[in-house]
Motif scaffolding. Sequence first.
Motif, PDB file in Angstrom:
ATOM      1  N   THR A 192      -0.403 -19.204  15.098  1.00 39.42           N
ATOM      2  CA  THR A 192      -0.252 -17.978  14.301  1.00 39.42           C
ATOM      3  C   THR A 192      -1.123 -18.039  13.051  1.00 39.42           C
ATOM      4  O   THR A 192      -0.933 -17.268  12.117  1.00 39.42           O
ATOM      5  CB  THR A 192       1.206 -17.755  13.849  1.00 39.42           C
ATOM      6  N   ASN A 193      -2.070 -18.976  13.021  1.00 42.56           N
ATOM      7  CA  ASN A 193      -2.947 -19.069  11.860  1.00 42.56           C
ATOM      8  C   ASN A 193      -3.860 -17.821  11.799  1.00 42.56           C
ATOM      9  O   ASN A 193      -3.851 -16.998  12.707  1.00 42.56           O
ATOM     10  CB  ASN A 193      -3.750 -20.376  11.898  1.00 42.56           C
ATOM     11  N   VAL A 194      -4.639 -17.731  10.724  1.00 39.24           N
ATOM     12  CA  VAL A 194      -5.286 -16.462  10.357  1.00 39.24           C
ATOM     13  C   VAL A 194      -5.995 -15.746  11.516  1.00 39.24           C
ATOM     14  O   VAL A 194      -5.733 -14.566  11.763  1.00 39.24           O
ATOM     15  CB  VAL A 194      -6.243 -16.683   9.167  1.00 39.24           C
ATOM     16  N   SER A 195      -6.885 -16.447  12.231  1.00 38.70           N
ATOM     17  CA  SER A 195      -7.650 -15.750  13.272  1.00 38.70           C
ATOM     18  C   SER A 195      -6.748 -15.232  14.384  1.00 38.70           C
ATOM     19  O   SER A 195      -7.021 -14.187  14.985  1.00 38.70           O
ATOM     20  CB  SER A 195      -8.729 -16.666  13.846  1.00 38.70           C
ATOM     21  N   MET A 215      -3.475 -14.545  13.820  1.00 38.77           N
ATOM     22  CA  MET A 215      -2.599 -13.573  13.160  1.00 38.77           C
ATOM     23  C   MET A 215      -3.216 -12.173  13.163  1.00 38.77           C
ATOM     24  O   MET A 215      -2.540 -11.197  13.489  1.00 38.77           O
ATOM     25  CB  MET A 215      -2.334 -14.018  11.716  1.00 38.77           C
ATOM     26  N   ILE A 216      -4.512 -12.097  12.832  1.00 36.17           N
ATOM     27  CA  ILE A 216      -5.111 -10.758  12.735  1.00 36.17           C
ATOM     28  C   ILE A 216      -5.249 -10.098  14.110  1.00 36.17           C
ATOM     29  O   ILE A 216      -5.514  -8.916  14.204  1.00 36.17           O
ATOM     30  CB  ILE A 216      -6.463 -10.754  11.975  1.00 36.17           C
ATOM     31  N   PHE A 217      -5.074 -10.867  15.157  1.00 32.95           N
ATOM     32  CA  PHE A 217      -5.051 -10.260  16.491  1.00 32.95           C
ATOM     33  C   PHE A 217      -3.642 -10.238  17.083  1.00 32.95           C
ATOM     34  O   PHE A 217      -3.470 -10.246  18.299  1.00 32.95           O
ATOM     35  CB  PHE A 217      -6.041 -10.969  17.424  1.00 32.95           C
ATOM     36  N   GLU A 269      -0.605 -24.716  13.835  1.00 30.62           N
ATOM     37  CA  GLU A 269      -1.582 -24.396  12.795  1.00 30.62           C
ATOM     38  C   GLU A 269      -2.977 -24.571  13.377  1.00 30.62           C
ATOM     39  O   GLU A 269      -3.523 -25.660  13.370  1.00 30.62           O
ATOM     40  CB  GLU A 269      -1.394 -25.320  11.587  1.00 30.62           C
ATOM     41  N   CYS A 270      -3.536 -23.533  13.925  1.00 30.13           N
ATOM     42  CA  CYS A 270      -4.895 -23.512  14.465  1.00 30.13           C
ATOM     43  C   CYS A 270      -5.109 -24.540  15.575  1.00 30.13           C
ATOM     44  O   CYS A 270      -5.093 -25.746  15.350  1.00 30.13           O
ATOM     45  CB  CYS A 270      -5.969 -23.717  13.394  1.00 30.13           C
ATOM     46  N   ILE A 271      -5.310 -24.046  16.777  1.00 25.76           N
ATOM     47  CA  ILE A 271      -5.567 -24.936  17.910  1.00 25.76           C
ATOM     48  C   ILE A 271      -7.025 -24.866  18.360  1.00 25.76           C
ATOM     49  O   ILE A 271      -7.373 -25.282  19.454  1.00 25.76           O
ATOM     50  CB  ILE A 271      -4.608 -24.656  19.095  1.00 25.76           C
ATOM     51  N   GLY A 272      -7.891 -24.334  17.488  1.00 28.38           N
ATOM     52  CA  GLY A 272      -9.326 -24.348  17.793  1.00 28.38           C
ATOM     53  C   GLY A 272      -9.721 -23.376  18.889  1.00 28.38           C
ATOM     54  O   GLY A 272     -10.607 -23.670  19.696  1.00 28.38           O
ATOM     55  N   CYS A 303     -10.138 -19.941  17.967  1.00 28.38           N
ATOM     56  CA  CYS A 303     -10.196 -18.772  17.099  1.00 28.38           C
ATOM     57  C   CYS A 303     -11.082 -17.660  17.658  1.00 28.38           C
ATOM     58  O   CYS A 303     -10.861 -16.494  17.362  1.00 28.38           O
ATOM     59  CB  CYS A 303     -10.715 -19.167  15.725  1.00 28.38           C
ATOM     60  N   GLY A 304     -12.082 -18.017  18.453  1.00 27.56           N
ATOM     61  CA  GLY A 304     -12.997 -17.019  18.996  1.00 27.56           C
ATOM     62  C   GLY A 304     -12.373 -16.243  20.144  1.00 27.56           C
ATOM     63  O   GLY A 304     -12.909 -15.236  20.597  1.00 27.56           O
ATOM     64  N   THR A 359     -12.109 -23.185  12.791  1.00 27.82           N
ATOM     65  CA  THR A 359     -13.144 -24.077  13.323  1.00 27.82           C
ATOM     66  C   THR A 359     -12.907 -24.417  14.788  1.00 27.82           C
ATOM     67  O   THR A 359     -11.841 -24.883  15.156  1.00 27.82           O
ATOM     68  CB  THR A 359     -13.180 -25.378  12.505  1.00 27.82           C
ATOM     69  N   PHE A 360     -13.937 -24.156  15.599  1.00 29.16           N
ATOM     70  CA  PHE A 360     -13.859 -24.556  17.004  1.00 29.16           C
ATOM     71  C   PHE A 360     -15.245 -24.909  17.520  1.00 29.16           C
ATOM     72  O   PHE A 360     -15.585 -24.692  18.663  1.00 29.16           O
ATOM     73  CB  PHE A 360     -13.208 -23.462  17.851  1.00 29.16           C
ATOM     74  N   ARG A 409      -8.313 -34.811  17.780  1.00 30.63           N
ATOM     75  CA  ARG A 409      -7.058 -34.124  17.464  1.00 30.63           C
ATOM     76  C   ARG A 409      -6.184 -34.007  18.716  1.00 30.63           C
ATOM     77  O   ARG A 409      -6.668 -33.826  19.826  1.00 30.63           O
ATOM     78  CB  ARG A 409      -7.324 -32.763  16.838  1.00 30.63           C
ATOM     79  N   TYR A 447      -6.294 -31.067  21.614  1.00 29.90           N
ATOM     80  CA  TYR A 447      -7.417 -30.844  22.530  1.00 29.90           C
ATOM     81  C   TYR A 447      -7.265 -31.668  23.815  1.00 29.90           C
ATOM     82  O   TYR A 447      -8.056 -32.581  24.067  1.00 29.90           O
ATOM     83  CB  TYR A 447      -8.746 -31.220  21.847  1.00 29.90           C
ATOM     84  N   VAL A 452     -17.696 -18.297  15.100  1.00 29.39           N
ATOM     85  CA  VAL A 452     -17.359 -17.016  14.477  1.00 29.39           C
ATOM     86  C   VAL A 452     -16.111 -16.430  15.142  1.00 29.39           C
ATOM     87  O   VAL A 452     -16.040 -16.334  16.369  1.00 29.39           O
ATOM     88  CB  VAL A 452     -18.533 -16.020  14.621  1.00 29.39           C
ATOM     89  N   SER A 453     -15.152 -16.068  14.297  1.00 30.11           N
ATOM     90  CA  SER A 453     -13.932 -15.450  14.829  1.00 30.11           C
ATOM     91  C   SER A 453     -13.585 -14.230  14.007  1.00 30.11           C
ATOM     92  O   SER A 453     -14.218 -13.945  12.989  1.00 30.11           O
ATOM     93  CB  SER A 453     -12.780 -16.457  14.808  1.00 30.11           C
ATOM     94  N   PRO A 486     -17.320 -12.739  19.265  1.00 29.05           N
ATOM     95  CA  PRO A 486     -16.995 -14.014  18.611  1.00 29.05           C
ATOM     96  C   PRO A 486     -17.419 -15.182  19.509  1.00 29.05           C
ATOM     97  O   PRO A 486     -17.677 -14.999  20.702  1.00 29.05           O
ATOM     98  CB  PRO A 486     -15.464 -13.957  18.480  1.00 29.05           C
ATOM     99  N   GLY A 487     -17.512 -16.362  18.930  1.00 31.44           N
ATOM    100  CA  GLY A 487     -17.881 -17.528  19.738  1.00 31.44           C
ATOM    101  C   GLY A 487     -18.623 -18.562  18.921  1.00 31.44           C
ATOM    102  O   GLY A 487     -18.746 -18.436  17.702  1.00 31.44           O
ATOM    103  N   ARG A 495      -0.949 -16.393   4.499  1.00 30.87           N
ATOM    104  CA  ARG A 495      -0.927 -17.234   5.712  1.00 30.87           C
ATOM    105  C   ARG A 495      -1.709 -18.536   5.488  1.00 30.87           C
ATOM    106  O   ARG A 495      -1.337 -19.602   5.983  1.00 30.87           O
ATOM    107  CB  ARG A 495      -1.508 -16.457   6.905  1.00 30.87           C
TER     108      ARG A 495
END
Lengths: 155, 412
Positions: A82-85, A87-89, A121-124, A126-127, B87-88, B122, B125, B241-242, B248-249, B330
């Motif tokens: 539910t982190n920012v990227s 959340m906004i979706f 908290e962010c699972i990478g 985001c895209g 970050t991804f 991490r 992953y 980019v998100s 995005p990507g 957030r």
Amino acid sequence: MNRTDELIKEIQEVKKSYPKTKAALLPVLYLAQREFGWLRPEALEFVSEALDIPKATVKGVATFYAMYKHKLMGRHLIQLCTNVSCMIFGAERLVDFLKNKYGLEVGGTTADGRFSLVIMECIGACGTAPAMLVNDDFYENLTEKYIEEILEKYK
Amino acid sequence: MERVLLKNIENPNSADIDEYMKVGGYRSLPKALDMQPRDIIDEVKKSGLKGRGGAGFPAGMKWTFASADPKFPKYLLCNADEGEPGTFKDRPILEKNPHLLIEGMAISGYALQAEYGYIYLRGEYPDAKHALKKAIKQAYEKGFLGDNILGKGVKFHLAVHQGAGAYICGEETALIESLEGGRGQPRIKPPFPVNVGVFSAPTIVNNVETLANLPYLIEIGADAYSKIGSPDCPGPKLYCVSGHVEKPGVYELPMGTTLRDIIYTHCGGIRGGKKLKAVIPGGISTPVLPPDKIDCPMDFVNMPKHGSMLGSGAVMVFDETVCLVKVCYRALKFFEHESCGKCTPCREGTGWLRSILDRIERGEGREGDIDMLLDVAGNMFGKTFCPLGDGAASVVQNFIKHFRPEFEEHIK
Ligand SMILES: Cc1cc2nc3c(=O)[nH]c(=O)nc-3n(C[C@H](O)[C@H](O)[C@H](O)COP(=O)(O)O)c2cc1C
Ligand code: SF4
């Protein structure tokens, strides 16, 4: 060979990757979690004995990290970001959906023991937000309908 | 620009060693093993390669410090904790191009005379874990890792160490603490890891993307490498980019591509033709920028001149529909959750900031709340044990600096 012997063998194997035994603690906690279902007191005791590390230290480490479980979880673990990227979706809408449709509270387990929900908290991913992991499987571009389809696969 | 870091990733089998070798993989390692370790370090220095983990520290300088330390053994750690929200970028390397990282680490290990390496990955992953473990096994089988690499008497062993869900473990001393089996709390510096790191030995910590640059750098040489991208900060760069862009990507572009180019040329502009409201250019910890500041070149040298930082190259784009107070709230919820609790300004401050932002966001803000936010943030910034606390404070400071009216609106 019984389960415990097998586990001890696995632990010996893990220890070989490190010059000092204590470094094996994180991977061994993962092994114990897999074997015992969660890090119940017996699991922590087992790890403490297997690595000869004081129980208090083992517990201190185990409680520092979010991915070690300190209570019984459902058969399938949903880890929703539910982190920012996300959340906004609309990730928060998805949290509500899980609650309304499955009776699944944040940090809780369904009455039938099928699912547990943990907020991440962010699972990478985001895209391709919003995203979640179910056990070890990544799912991205989530919608309510898609979640319903996905969860059908986990009985 | 020829793709280096994301080369061949459309190939569904790109993670396989044979596919990697078909496109030129593992050709730089033998070349490097025929050089003197010192010469490789000099090449890295000359290339101008800066660490891609967030701080932009010159890789060659770090390597020089580590190699100047007379103690052995030395350890090479790859930071694959990638926890900074937004970050991804390391993920495609880890999942689809793991041999590029392994080759980079073997070269670096030899240059630094480190015989052991770990990839601190991490916990979130799982696919990367499987890809890396399989790739490491293949590399051992082909003699690119082991006690006698390619029969040249060089030893380098590599293992994956899985983290367990703690953002702070991306900070290098916390990472070391965690690798040693402890609670991942940062250590005091000095001593620096290059002198006293993991298992009390000299330790080099580099980001995935940094190490993945090595094969190409060795292949084309420092002179050619330093001509890519920004003169002061060269090389290929992954931008992830998100948010509200059409596409995005993860994009591999020359370092120093402007934020505007990234958003409008490469990512197709703002989704649905909406208006841009704000951009976080380098991951959640980096200062937010308003739309009139997006002509800045995205590199470690230029971003600070434009009021932000390159960070991890994680661009988060917000269109006009986004409530920035909510984004800020957030973000602070994240920092509160991830504060390791070691030092008071961060442990207490992140909680206070989050709770004030929470009430503002719910429309229950009080007069004076904005000043209180700035007061708390001001008492954190520069006073915390590690940069996590600074990051949390500066997020609040910069959101208010650029978007104060929106906060005021919520409170009225
Ligand atoms: C709170 C915090 C989190 C960090 N997270 C990461 C991370 O996930 N990955 C990373 O490579 N560096 C991260 N860093 C930076 C590392 O401390 C370190 O500078 C970096 O790994 C060095 O590699 P580089 O020189 O190749 O950039 C983080 C730093 C801080 C303060
Ligand atoms: S600043 Fe925060 S994360 Fe860093 S040491 Fe202090 S409490 Fe821990």
